[in-house]
Design an enzyme around this catalytic site. Structure first.
Site, PDB file in Angstrom:
ATOM      1  NE  ARG A 131      -4.056  -0.028   1.456  1.00 22.44           N
ATOM      2  CZ  ARG A 131      -5.112   0.484   2.095  1.00 22.44           C
ATOM      3  NH1 ARG A 131      -5.338   0.161   3.339  1.00 22.44           N
ATOM      4  NH2 ARG A 131      -5.919   1.329   1.491  1.00 22.44           N
TER       5      ARG A 131
ATOM      6  CG  ASP B 246      -4.138   6.811   4.996  1.00 20.46           C
ATOM      7  OD1 ASP B 246      -5.250   7.328   5.194  1.00 20.46           O
ATOM      8  OD2 ASP B 246      -3.891   5.609   5.174  1.00 20.46           O
TER       9      ASP B 246
ATOM     10  CE  LYS C 209     -10.141   4.738   2.787  1.00 19.17           C
ATOM     11  NZ  LYS C 209      -9.629   3.918   1.624  1.00 19.17           N
TER      12      LYS C 209
HETATM   13  O1  MRU Z   1      -7.897   2.358   3.119  1.00 16.95           O
HETATM   14  P1  MRU Z   1      -7.856   2.427   4.618  1.00 16.95           P
HETATM   15  O2  MRU Z   1      -9.073   1.895   5.263  1.00 16.95           O
HETATM   16  O3  MRU Z   1      -6.575   1.805   5.166  1.00 16.95           O
HETATM   17  O4  MRU Z   1      -7.783   3.988   4.926  1.00 16.95           O
HETATM   18  C1  MRU Z   1      -7.634   4.394   6.255  1.00 16.95           C
HETATM   19  C2  MRU Z   1      -7.735   5.862   6.448  1.00 16.95           C
HETATM   20  O5  MRU Z   1      -7.850   6.611   5.528  1.00 16.95           O
HETATM   21  C3  MRU Z   1      -7.576   6.343   7.848  1.00 16.95           C
HETATM   22  O6  MRU Z   1      -8.253   7.538   8.010  1.00 16.95           O
HETATM   23  C4  MRU Z   1      -6.104   6.597   8.164  1.00 16.95           C
HETATM   24  O7  MRU Z   1      -5.293   5.498   7.797  1.00 16.95           O
HETATM   25  C5  MRU Z   1      -5.888   6.904   9.605  1.00 16.95           C
HETATM   26  S1  MRU Z   1      -6.064   5.455  10.657  1.00 16.95           S
HETATM   27  C6  MRU Z   1      -5.707   6.047  12.239  1.00 16.95           C
END
Ligand code: MRU
Length: 410
Positions: A87, A235, A246
């Site tokens: 990722r 992220d 997200k």
């Molecule tokens: O694709 P995901 O579900 O891994 O995306 C997660 C997010 O966007 C969260 O907001 C981010 O990782 C923060 S988790 C504390």
């Protein structure tokens, strides 16, 4: 609940794809299994990816049977490269992997078993520091919450995806448990429904009043004055304060700006990436179209063969961000300066002093003073919104070799 654990070389995680129907812990026993779990989002969320990535490197190091520390390092590096590629957006993954590898690279340890122990210890340390970071973020964020307000959050940022209570959701939890009487609006978070499935599940367990809304409803609810604070995780945060999070975060920030309410990002400093100058340099993950054309792989919502775009993240420009709350303090514009100072502070003793110097004073309890008057027009009645009313609507050799404490259950 501890969502990520280490048991004698196995990585034990809650399979997030099965929630809320069932809470099942799965064992990841090899790099291939860790890669599959990350790719399928059985384990997800930036801090969790970092912790699991670090344990993934430790697991690969532990699996090697050798007398040569260089072979341990080679196996750890190979696994690290493969795990980093899973990722690309969440920087915590690459950050944590590089941290454990860096520790091993500079070590003068000649004994392979001791080198493995050192790598495992560093992975445990990352998880522990994340737990502590969550607690600090929650405390720093507390002043941004108004009593009896409605808070809107996106995706899932709680104990499922961190070593502790969570980032944005941890801050919400702390504010609620301190008696502020807040309620939460949770966006569904299409296409994989992290908000509806996971955040609602966590809030229900915590007995925090909440209601789920479809993503498209959130901006107009904010415009109607039904929300007093938007708080999300991240992220990756660029040096200038642009925030990758997200998909669907950006419209929330636009709506918050238009309504004159604070848009706050809560994330550990491990999510701040000073090597990227702005959001345009952050690699953005595109996921399978089938996540859009089928609901959770089960119900087809578009004719077979329909093309779909599935960007997993978006960039919220720094200009829309009121504050970025980290474990080392709260950064405000200009972010280049404030984030740089926070990210570069290493010793806990330095943190407070540095934080005091770089963080702009909060204009008011919730940061509204510098904003338009729209927020103040939202009446108290609208604050006791629907959310508060609808609280209920809501391997063989490796295991046997490992007698050391760092190798066993943690
Ligand atoms: O694709 P995901 O579900 O891994 O995306 C997660 C997010 O966007 C969260 O907001 C981010 O990782 C923060 S988790 C504390």
């Amino acid at each position: 609940m501890r969502a990520i654990g280490w048991d004698g070389g196995d990585i034990v995680v809650v399979d997030q794809t099965l929630l809320p129907a069932e809470q099942t812990f799965i064992r990841l026993r090899s790099t291939a299994e860790v890669i599959e779990a990350i790719g399928r989002l059985r384990v997800r969320g930036a801090p969790a990816l970092g912790i699991v990535g670090a344990y993934g490197v430790a697991q690969a190091a532990l699996a090697v049977v050798t007398d040569h520390p260089k072979e341990v390092l080679r196996a750890a590096e190979e696994a690290g490269e493969a795990l980093k590629a899973t990722r690309p957006t969440a920087v915590n993954l690459a950050w944590a992997i590089e941290r454990v590898l860096g520790k091993a690279r500079v070590s003068r340890v000649r004994n392979p078993e001791k080198l493995v122990d050192l790598i495992i210890e560093e992975a445990h340390q990352i998880r522990l520091e994340d737990e502590e970071a969550c607690a600090s973020i929650a405390k720093h964020a507390h002043e941004l919450f108004e009593p009896h307000s409605v808070v809107l959050t996106h995706c899932n940022t709680g104990s499922l995806v961190t070593g502790g209570i969570g980032t944005a959701l941890g801050a919400i939890r702390y504010a609620f448990e301190s008696g502020l009487g807040i309620a939460v609006l949770v966006t569904e978070t299409r296409p994989l429904l992290q908000g509806a499935r996971l955040t609602a599940w966590e809030l229900e367990r915590l007995k925090i009043p909440h209601a789920v809304v479809v993503d498209a409803a959130a901006p107009s609810l904010i415009a109607r004055g039904e929300v007093q604070l938007v708080i999300v995780g991240a992220d990756r945060i660029a040096a200038n304060g642009d925030v990758a999070n997200k998909i669907g975060t950006y419209p929330l920030a636009l709506a918050a700006r238009e309504a004159g309410i604070p848009f706050v990002v809560a994330a550990p400093t491990s999510t701040v990436d000073l090597t990227v100058a702005s959001g345009s340099e952050i690699p953005m993950e595109e996921r399978d179209a089938a996540e859009v054309t089928l609901i959770l792989g089960a119900v087809r919502t578009s004719p077979a063969g329909t093309r779909a775009l599935n960007p997993a993240f978006d960039i919220t420009p720094a200009a829309l961000v009121t504050a970025i709350v980290t474990e080392r303090g709260t950064a405000r514009a200009p972010f280049k300066r404030s984030l740089g100072r926070l990210r570069n502070v290493s010793a806990p003793g330095d943190v407070r002093e540095s934080t005091a110097q770089v963080v702009s004073p909060s204009p008011s309890r919730n940061g509204k003073a510098s904003r338009s008057s729209k927020a103040s027009r939202s009446s108290k009645a609208s604050r006791s919104s629907k959310a508060s009313r609808s609280s209920k609507a809501s391997r063989s050799s490796k295991a046997s070799r490992s007698s050391k404490s760092s190798r066993s259950r943690r």
